[in-house]
Design a protein around this motif. Structure first.
Motif, short mmCIF file in Angstrom:
data_model
loop_
_atom_site.label_atom_id
_atom_site.label_comp_id
_atom_site.label_asym_id
_atom_site.label_seq_id
_atom_site.Cartn_x
_atom_site.Cartn_y
_atom_site.Cartn_z
N GLN A 1 0.83 -1.18 0.00
CA GLN A 1 0.00 0.00 0.00
C GLN A 1 0.88 1.24 0.00
O GLN A 1 2.04 1.19 0.37
N VAL A 2 0.29 2.37 -0.40
CA VAL A 2 1.02 3.62 -0.48
C VAL A 2 1.44 4.07 0.92
O VAL A 2 0.67 4.00 1.87
N GLN A 3 2.69 4.52 1.01
CA GLN A 3 3.19 5.08 2.27
C GLN A 3 3.80 6.44 2.03
O GLN A 3 4.57 6.61 1.07
N LEU A 4 3.44 7.39 2.87
CA LEU A 4 4.03 8.73 2.82
C LEU A 4 4.72 8.97 4.16
O LEU A 4 4.09 8.86 5.21
N VAL A 5 5.99 9.32 4.11
CA VAL A 5 6.75 9.52 5.33
C VAL A 5 7.34 10.92 5.33
O VAL A 5 8.17 11.25 4.46
N GLU A 6 6.90 11.72 6.28
CA GLU A 6 7.39 13.10 6.39
C GLU A 6 8.63 13.15 7.30
O GLU A 6 8.78 12.34 8.22
N SER A 25 6.31 5.91 -1.04
CA SER A 25 6.67 4.58 -1.51
C SER A 25 5.43 3.87 -2.04
O SER A 25 4.31 4.12 -1.58
N ARG A 26 5.63 3.04 -3.03
CA ARG A 26 4.54 2.31 -3.70
C ARG A 26 3.49 3.29 -4.24
O ARG A 26 2.30 3.01 -4.22
N TYR A 27 3.99 4.45 -4.71
CA TYR A 27 3.10 5.47 -5.26
C TYR A 27 3.65 5.93 -6.59
O TYR A 27 4.77 6.45 -6.66
N GLU A 100 -5.08 10.11 -5.84
CA GLU A 100 -5.07 9.09 -6.88
C GLU A 100 -4.78 9.78 -8.22
O GLU A 100 -4.78 11.00 -8.30
N GLY A 101 -4.52 8.99 -9.23
CA GLY A 101 -4.18 9.53 -10.53
C GLY A 101 -5.39 10.00 -11.32
O GLY A 101 -6.52 9.90 -10.86
N GLY A 102 -5.10 10.53 -12.50
CA GLY A 102 -6.17 10.95 -13.38
C GLY A 102 -6.72 12.34 -13.10
O GLY A 102 -7.80 12.69 -13.54
N LYS A 103 -5.97 13.15 -12.37
CA LYS A 103 -6.43 14.49 -12.02
C LYS A 103 -6.06 15.51 -13.09
O LYS A 103 -5.08 15.35 -13.80
N TRP A 104 -6.87 16.54 -13.18
CA TRP A 104 -6.56 17.65 -14.08
C TRP A 104 -6.19 18.92 -13.31
O TRP A 104 -5.69 19.86 -13.89
N SER A 105 -6.45 18.92 -12.02
CA SER A 105 -6.07 20.06 -11.19
C SER A 105 -5.91 19.58 -9.76
O SER A 105 -6.33 18.47 -9.41
N CYS A 106 -5.31 20.44 -8.95
CA CYS A 106 -5.01 20.05 -7.58
C CYS A 106 -5.61 21.06 -6.60
O CYS A 106 -5.02 22.12 -6.36
N PRO A 107 -6.74 20.77 -6.04
CA PRO A 107 -7.34 21.68 -5.09
C PRO A 107 -6.61 21.68 -3.75
O PRO A 107 -5.97 20.68 -3.38
N LEU A 108 -6.69 22.78 -3.07
CA LEU A 108 -6.11 22.90 -1.73
C LEU A 108 -7.15 22.47 -0.71
O LEU A 108 -7.41 23.17 0.26
#
Length: 126
Positions: A1-6, A25-27, A100-108
């Motif tokens: 699974q996806v992992q995000l480490v700050e 990782s895995r992303y 997830e993928g397939g985005k056209w913009s990135c909202p805040l």
């Protein structure tokens, strides 16, 4: 699974700088968004900065414009947040987020992000 480490949080005096890192990782989502959100005690989670992996477009919350810079290193699958001229009101838990993928913009807005890190604390003393 996806992992995000700050990493990179800590304590700094007002006017100082910090650099946060978020290693994913895995992303490998195509046309996706990655970014940083923060939450201070008793406050709602706030969008800080986001970057569109499809083209590098960035967006920032009004309170950090001109002081923070988001960047990404696709080869390392890592996103950075350079924070300068820090203020006491920047103190919060900072979270890395990825969509997830397939985005056209990135909202805040946090509803757009599926994956979240555990957070790293930033404390700015005045």
């Amino acid at each position: 699974q996806v992992q995000l480490v700050e990493s990179g949080g800590g304590s700094v005096q007002a006017g100082g700088s910090l650099r946060l890192s978020c290693a994913a990782s895995r992303y490998s989502a195509w046309r996706s968004c990655m970014g940083w959100f923060r939450q201070a005690p008793g406050k709602e989670r706030e969008g800080v900065a986001v970057v569109y992996t499809g083209g590098g477009t960035t967006d920032y919350g009004d309170s950090v414009k001109g002081r923070f810079t988001i960047s990404r290193d696709n080869a390392k699958n890592t996103v950075y947040l350079e924070m300068s001229s820090l203020k006491a009101e920047d103190s919060a838990m900072y979270y890395c987020a990825a969509s997830e993928g397939g985005k056209w913009s990135c909202p805040l807005a946090d509803y757009a992000y599926k994956y979240w890190g555990q957070g790293t604390q930033v404390t700015v003393s005045s």
